[in-house]
Write a protein that holds these residues in place. Structure first.
Motif, PDB file in Angstrom:
ATOM      1  N   ILE A 153     -28.268 -17.336  38.357  1.00  0.00           N
ATOM      2  CA  ILE A 153     -28.246 -15.960  37.871  1.00  0.00           C
ATOM      3  C   ILE A 153     -27.017 -15.788  36.979  1.00  0.00           C
ATOM      4  O   ILE A 153     -26.069 -16.571  37.044  1.00  0.00           O
ATOM      5  N   PHE A 154     -27.050 -14.742  36.164  1.00  0.00           N
ATOM      6  CA  PHE A 154     -25.912 -14.451  35.294  1.00  0.00           C
ATOM      7  C   PHE A 154     -24.753 -13.901  36.119  1.00  0.00           C
ATOM      8  O   PHE A 154     -24.941 -13.015  36.953  1.00  0.00           O
ATOM      9  N   PRO A 155     -23.532 -14.416  35.888  1.00  0.00           N
ATOM     10  CA  PRO A 155     -22.366 -13.848  36.569  1.00  0.00           C
ATOM     11  C   PRO A 155     -22.119 -12.416  36.090  1.00  0.00           C
ATOM     12  O   PRO A 155     -22.460 -12.059  34.952  1.00  0.00           O
ATOM     13  N   ALA A 156     -21.497 -11.623  36.940  1.00  0.00           N
ATOM     14  CA  ALA A 156     -21.174 -10.244  36.575  1.00  0.00           C
ATOM     15  C   ALA A 156     -20.197 -10.235  35.404  1.00  0.00           C
ATOM     16  O   ALA A 156     -19.358 -11.125  35.268  1.00  0.00           O
ATOM     17  N   GLY A 157     -20.326  -9.245  34.555  1.00  0.00           N
ATOM     18  CA  GLY A 157     -19.416  -9.108  33.424  1.00  0.00           C
ATOM     19  C   GLY A 157     -20.118  -8.525  32.221  1.00  0.00           C
ATOM     20  O   GLY A 157     -21.284  -8.123  32.289  1.00  0.00           O
ATOM     21  N   ASN A 158     -19.398  -8.477  31.122  1.00  0.00           N
ATOM     22  CA  ASN A 158     -19.944  -7.947  29.874  1.00  0.00           C
ATOM     23  C   ASN A 158     -20.435  -9.081  28.994  1.00  0.00           C
ATOM     24  O   ASN A 158     -19.749 -10.092  28.837  1.00  0.00           O
ATOM     25  N   TYR A 159     -21.609  -8.873  28.405  1.00  0.00           N
ATOM     26  CA  TYR A 159     -22.234  -9.864  27.533  1.00  0.00           C
ATOM     27  C   TYR A 159     -22.525  -9.226  26.185  1.00  0.00           C
ATOM     28  O   TYR A 159     -22.856  -8.048  26.113  1.00  0.00           O
ATOM     29  N   GLN A 160     -22.414 -10.011  25.160  1.00  0.00           N
ATOM     30  CA  GLN A 160     -22.792  -9.555  23.821  1.00  0.00           C
ATOM     31  C   GLN A 160     -23.516 -10.695  23.121  1.00  0.00           C
ATOM     32  O   GLN A 160     -23.048 -11.837  23.123  1.00  0.00           O
ATOM     33  N   GLY A 161     -24.670 -10.389  22.546  1.00  0.00           N
ATOM     34  CA  GLY A 161     -25.426 -11.370  21.789  1.00  0.00           C
ATOM     35  C   GLY A 161     -25.651 -10.866  20.379  1.00  0.00           C
ATOM     36  O   GLY A 161     -25.901  -9.667  20.177  1.00  0.00           O
ATOM     37  N   THR A 162     -25.548 -11.744  19.403  1.00  0.00           N
ATOM     38  CA  THR A 162     -25.731 -11.364  18.003  1.00  0.00           C
ATOM     39  C   THR A 162     -26.824 -12.223  17.377  1.00  0.00           C
ATOM     40  O   THR A 162     -26.771 -13.453  17.460  1.00  0.00           O
ATOM     41  N   VAL A 163     -27.783 -11.567  16.757  1.00  0.00           N
ATOM     42  CA  VAL A 163     -28.837 -12.253  16.015  1.00  0.00           C
ATOM     43  C   VAL A 163     -28.587 -11.969  14.543  1.00  0.00           C
ATOM     44  O   VAL A 163     -28.438 -10.815  14.139  1.00  0.00           O
ATOM     45  N   THR A 164     -28.545 -13.021  13.736  1.00  0.00           N
ATOM     46  CA  THR A 164     -28.357 -12.868  12.294  1.00  0.00           C
ATOM     47  C   THR A 164     -29.720 -12.882  11.628  1.00  0.00           C
ATOM     48  O   THR A 164     -30.471 -13.856  11.769  1.00  0.00           O
ATOM     49  N   VAL A 165     -30.042 -11.806  10.927  1.00  0.00           N
ATOM     50  CA  VAL A 165     -31.292 -11.741  10.158  1.00  0.00           C
ATOM     51  C   VAL A 165     -31.032 -12.437   8.823  1.00  0.00           C
ATOM     52  O   VAL A 165     -30.084 -12.108   8.118  1.00  0.00           O
ATOM     53  N   ARG A 166     -31.884 -13.381   8.499  1.00  0.00           N
ATOM     54  CA  ARG A 166     -31.733 -14.139   7.259  1.00  0.00           C
ATOM     55  C   ARG A 166     -32.782 -13.703   6.242  1.00  0.00           C
ATOM     56  O   ARG A 166     -33.956 -13.591   6.556  1.00  0.00           O
ATOM     57  N   CYS A 167     -32.316 -13.463   5.046  1.00  0.00           N
ATOM     58  CA  CYS A 167     -33.207 -13.167   3.918  1.00  0.00           C
ATOM     59  C   CYS A 167     -32.863 -14.188   2.848  1.00  0.00           C
ATOM     60  O   CYS A 167     -31.784 -14.133   2.254  1.00  0.00           O
ATOM     61  N   GLU A 168     -33.759 -15.142   2.628  1.00  0.00           N
ATOM     62  CA  GLU A 168     -33.465 -16.246   1.724  1.00  0.00           C
ATOM     63  C   GLU A 168     -34.520 -16.348   0.640  1.00  0.00           C
ATOM     64  O   GLU A 168     -35.646 -16.021   0.823  1.00  0.00           O
TER      65      GLU A 168
END
Length: 118
Positions: free
Chosen positions: A103-118
């Motif tokens: 399981i995920f440990p307690a705490g703050n998480y941040q995820g970033t997805v980069t949208v690509r336009c090529e």
């Protein structure tokens, strides 16, 4: 992103989560002159790790993304480029992080997805 009850999945599609959104403006003079309809492709590949996470938060985690263009209800795998025409387009992106085993440990998480336009 929100967690599932078992705390082994974080995702924007979990109860209480929400998709990220962006506006894409594709504008290529050459495409206009040549009357080409699909000069650009758009994708939203999954990250390889969280932008920030507590110790152990990135261990044994797989990431997946899907996106939808221009209000379409059809999910497109994040790493599958889709052609777009010149003009303004909207994109909605969903990110899922799955920890296996454990399981995920307690705490703050941040995820970033980069949208690509090529």
């Amino acid at each position: 992103m929100k967690s599932n009850p078992a705390i082994n999945i974080f995702g924007s599609r979990q109860a209480g989560g929400s998709s990220a959104g962006a506006t894409i403006i594709a504008n290529a003079t050459l495409c206009t002159i040549l009357n080409l309809l699909d000069c650009y492709s758009v994708s939203a590949p999954a990250p390889i790790a969280f932008t920030s996470a507590p110790s152990g938060g990135d261990t044994d985690v797989t990431f997946a993304t899907v996106f939808r263009l221009d209000g379409s209800g059809s999910d497109i795998p994040g790493s599958s480029p889709q052609r777009v025409t010149n003009g303004t387009h909207t994109i909605q992106v969903d990110l899922t992080a799955t920890k296996s085993p454990g399981i995920f440990p307690a705490g703050n998480y941040q995820g970033t997805v980069t949208v690509r336009c090529e």
